[in-house]
Design an enzyme around this catalytic site. Sequence first.
Site, PDB file in Angstrom:
ATOM      1  N   GLY A   1     -47.925   8.412  25.197  1.00 47.34           N
ATOM      2  CA  GLY A   1     -47.534   8.131  25.090  1.00 47.34           C
ATOM      3  C   GLY A   1     -47.174   6.625  26.694  1.00 47.34           C
ATOM      4  O   GLY A   1     -48.383   6.524  26.861  1.00 47.34           O
ATOM      5  N   CYS A   2     -46.202   5.793  27.333  1.00 46.55           N
ATOM      6  CA  CYS A   2     -46.388   4.740  28.078  1.00 46.55           C
ATOM      7  C   CYS A   2     -47.142   4.746  28.951  1.00 46.55           C
ATOM      8  O   CYS A   2     -48.202   4.538  29.903  1.00 46.55           O
ATOM      9  CB  CYS A   2     -45.352   3.868  27.922  1.00 46.55           C
ATOM     10  SG  CYS A   2     -44.160   4.861  28.399  1.00 46.55           S
ATOM     11  N   TYR A   3     -46.431   5.549  29.794  1.00 40.90           N
ATOM     12  CA  TYR A   3     -47.337   6.266  31.353  1.00 40.90           C
ATOM     13  C   TYR A   3     -48.588   7.108  31.108  1.00 40.90           C
ATOM     14  O   TYR A   3     -48.977   6.570  32.403  1.00 40.90           O
ATOM     15  CB  TYR A   3     -46.162   7.450  31.873  1.00 40.90           C
ATOM     16  CG  TYR A   3     -44.895   6.739  32.511  1.00 40.90           C
ATOM     17  CD1 TYR A   3     -43.127   7.167  32.060  1.00 40.90           C
ATOM     18  CD2 TYR A   3     -44.908   5.844  33.187  1.00 40.90           C
ATOM     19  CE1 TYR A   3     -42.439   7.158  32.788  1.00 40.90           C
ATOM     20  CE2 TYR A   3     -43.424   5.607  33.800  1.00 40.90           C
ATOM     21  CZ  TYR A   3     -42.268   6.223  33.511  1.00 40.90           C
ATOM     22  OH  TYR A   3     -40.961   5.121  34.270  1.00 40.90           O
TER      23      TYR A   3
END
EC number: 1.2.1.38
Lengths: 335, 335, 335, 335
Positions: free
Chosen positions: A146-148
């Site tokens: 995921g990006c975070y």
Amino acid sequence: MINVAVIGASGYTGLELVKILAGHPRFELAYVATSEGGMRLTELHPAMQGIFECDVHKADAAAVAASCELAFLALPHMTAMGFVKELMALGVKVVDLSADYRLKRETYEAHYVPHIDPENLEHAVYGLPELNREAIRSARLVANPGCYPTASILGLLPFTKYIDEDFPVFIDAKSGVSGAGKKCTTSTHFVSINENIFAYKPFEHRHEPEIREKLLLDSGKDFDINFVPHLIPATRGELIDAYALLKEEIDPIAVLKAYYADEPFVRIFENPVDIKACSGTNFCDIYAKVRGKKLYVNSSVDNIVRGSSSQAVANANLMMGLEENTGIPIIAYVP
Amino acid sequence: MINVAVIGASGYTGLELVKILAGHPRFELAYVATSEGGMRLTELHPAMQGIFECDVHKADAAAVAASCELAFLALPHMTAMGFVKELMALGVKVVDLSADYRLKRETYEAHYVPHIDPENLEHAVYGLPELNREAIRSARLVANPGCYPTASILGLLPFTKYIDEDFPVFIDAKSGVSGAGKKCTTSTHFVSINENIFAYKPFEHRHEPEIREKLLLDSGKDFDINFVPHLIPATRGELIDAYALLKEEIDPIAVLKAYYADEPFVRIFENPVDIKACSGTNFCDIYAKVRGKKLYVNSSVDNIVRGSSSQAVANANLMMGLEENTGIPIIAYVP
Amino acid sequence: MINVAVIGASGYTGLELVKILAGHPRFELAYVATSEGGMRLTELHPAMQGIFECDVHKADAAAVAASCELAFLALPHMTAMGFVKELMALGVKVVDLSADYRLKRETYEAHYVPHIDPENLEHAVYGLPELNREAIRSARLVANPGCYPTASILGLLPFTKYIDEDFPVFIDAKSGVSGAGKKCTTSTHFVSINENIFAYKPFEHRHEPEIREKLLLDSGKDFDINFVPHLIPATRGELIDAYALLKEEIDPIAVLKAYYADEPFVRIFENPVDIKACSGTNFCDIYAKVRGKKLYVNSSVDNIVRGSSSQAVANANLMMGLEENTGIPIIAYVP
Amino acid sequence: MINVAVIGASGYTGLELVKILAGHPRFELAYVATSEGGMRLTELHPAMQGIFECDVHKADAAAVAASCELAFLALPHMTAMGFVKELMALGVKVVDLSADYRLKRETYEAHYVPHIDPENLEHAVYGLPELNREAIRSARLVANPGCYPTASILGLLPFTKYIDEDFPVFIDAKSGVSGAGKKCTTSTHFVSINENIFAYKPFEHRHEPEIREKLLLDSGKDFDINFVPHLIPATRGELIDAYALLKEEIDPIAVLKAYYADEPFVRIFENPVDIKACSGTNFCDIYAKVRGKKLYVNSSVDNIVRGSSSQAVANANLMMGLEENTGIPIIAYVP
């Protein structure tokens, strides 16, 4: 040239994948699909006019397998599983950008839905090269982070041996609106988010267990991660501010530089980072500071590039035996 | 206190009406409705918490008539007509913010749909005070002007006697995204319009015949208006740039100052105007320049305030025998 | 009408003060000054054209004292002290918007410069009405709080009795660019901050000791405040996210509602707050959440209104025996 | 590899030049200079960390000539002339991004200052490849076009034979803030331009005579160009809307497609263009529409890429005998 496919080409991540693959020296973008299909690529993404054109198909696993060695899946969570299963059975290598293969089964099922493909889940490799480079090389299925989590994990990894796990770790994250997806909602309407900022899902975001699990797997320490994301009025980009207590005093910049000395896609800065310097690129930029035993880690990625598309292509490069940086964007969208 | 109603309170114009009426010294906001109803106002508009609260009803003409002397309608074009007809029959005075009563019947039907209330249309007064103040005072139904027409007409009125009608008048307009409405669409998604600008409906916008008709009614000259609007990455505000040929050379600032000498809500500037200086207010700011026979007119209004809500309240003030500026916002959203 | 002065009218806070005072029912803005003087107000602030006009003087304490009972000072830190001293000696009541009179002498001198007016410093009252209302009423000199401290202190005050002071309190703050001041710098250039976000002065910002001192004075507990501010690409507004450990489990919304039950300018929300709902107003909006012993407090003010100008006017209202809310803006700059 | 230099590397155009040259397969960026010099490139442009590093020198013509075959000059107008003269005398080929060599001497001196290098001015080639490709190939000095002229001229060229030169041509232009330069001014302060738009220098901008001269040189027709630029709250990008009268009715899309059939860097669209689809690229996107005899031309370039840096590199490619598109960016900064 190695034929690859992009399934789920209509969203922002899909567009970024097409942009990278259109210029990739070794991957040939041979199959592009959305859930509906039936148009030309430049109808879907006018910016590609004069650069790259092809038909956009209605996603079909057999058609993918007939022409491609590897497929990038940019499908919604919980939907991806079904398609991955089909493609894997047909012998296609897969980089999945959803959350469906990132987590241990019990973590996934606690936060999403029952997993319908536990077999492939068992062998999926979490696609963070700085953590799992060798495993990615030999993987047939890579679960793109995921990006975070990308920025949070990269920011915290060098410090796990020093952080006191008896105290919470707080992560205050800020993301540009592309992180909310292409679907028009009240939150993503320009008038709602322009000149605005707000937290959402405090302590409830699904990226929290992902960050926790990966740090545990790497360090053996089960940190109490407390994650609060925010939307900011920017198109792309993501900033992480993490706060923790240390067991001992350290020189955080020295720790970062030593840890990432051989990592070309992590840059260490001696001042707080921003989101523009790495926008459009595969870089993760990190800064950190201590005061006594208090640790502050500050990291940044472009949420739809390193946080998604370029990391996927870097993973695919490794899976297909290419240099990791082949065709990977490094020139930022500055000024 | 005079009881008034707002029908169609959920959109941006509806919110601006509520904001103005909540602080109006003589109007009591006694009835608020949306198409669905069934919630409290602060659920619809959280910013009103601590300021004003009431039930939001499902719009009902009889209920309006039972409690209110005047109603503001912020309903979609073509929908408004039906409700106006009902309210007028019940004796309620109406300020309609749609296009349904602004135009002569033939113009309306050429650009919208067959008119279902020609009787009231006959007597409706176009709600631009600088043009029709006296008629507004005695009107029972006022048709509030469109946002682009407000700034365009006010900018061009002083020059109609000088403009050569044998030459086209070009109007290049720019509007903040609130002008596109609250509905989430591809164009209004933050990611689409942020860092962007584009024209839409060039030479095809429905405000074009409105501008043309009102200038003709006032001047007797049927100008060839050619209107091209644009969306800009701002929340509110609207800028008009009009280009025309003159029959004679003039001092445009002197012409503007003379024409609007007694108009408190039109401000003349000696430099190009911007959209922030009048944002949140009922002001229309105008500047003009000539070069030989070429005329450049530059005017600005807040599209959802003077271009809509505050002009509606000013009209209602006149209709109810109050001073035009009662409760009208004049302090801009600067810096 | 009570004559008041604004000294330092050229900046953003100065403009907001003029906006509020121009419409204040009991204060007459009788003297406006900048460091240079010599122009008309509408040259300095064109948005005030048609609303309010006056000469802008070169600041002179005797001239202020000759006409005004109270003066608002929006001067730089360390400069204000000299002018305050003069005005106080001439019998003028002062609301000072700088940091010069906010802190105990030792705290001030540790973070700024030697104090040149310890006598007045001794009697200055910290201008946060929710904390010091009664003292403000009888004060001759009020030190207006900083913008970040306003939202941070209001957010944390209700929880001081529950927070475990053995654990750090982390405050991650985000502010619109007006908070950086009107001076053009690399950071405030549109191209630098648009589409961007970054932390600055992590753990080094002067507002940190201010927050710490005021919480200590109120609670007797010396919290280890760790403050990291950020600039965001918005014009105005400020969001605070504070993270702490509790000694016991609580219902944070109930705690907030009880604590602020009688405070009209603090609004409690049951979801994360944003910066638009209170923009342009004197409201502080607060939300909080717990997970086990972890506390998350989320508060918002408009940095140049409640964080500065409107709070100053509310303080002046109290000092001059008026109702606290006289002329105080409450209608937000929404949508 | 061909050694090239960038003189004036600190501004936005300088940064874009460095970005392009850092990845250029045939140009080696061998000398980088600013007016001051004395730092490393990544101090000047942190985004280049991990990509490209070198010393930044204080500009010296002899040093350039000693190592480079060609130099890009991104210096202020009127300053560039002196440096160009030196470099040309030393045998270095030059692409000058200032206005100093773009115009005929009399036009230049009417709008700038007396020209100090009329000899080189005589032989300078205007660097718009679609107009002057062959001349550029054999040029030793190329004058890179202004940003507004690039989009305006490319948009109008196909229509010059159809436009009635007895009537004015109005050009309403909109540019992102990078077009105003890196210097901090009131206009470029984020708080001034965010949520704002305004015209500047209406009918007075120096790009107007440039557009007029080049259209005259190509068509023999001396159009009465009337140019009004605006600043918009975007970082980069530029939109042109041109309005003219035609002598005959035409199919504008067909005219555009025929005119630019062989031009890979001009894209014709069948709907109004926007500034994001070509942002970061060398593309000029054009759309046009007619109504009767009224012509509307709509074109877009990235002001600091095609409007400046990438066009300069394309020119240099031609001058050095390379393919025009070598190393030229074509992937847009979307979404």
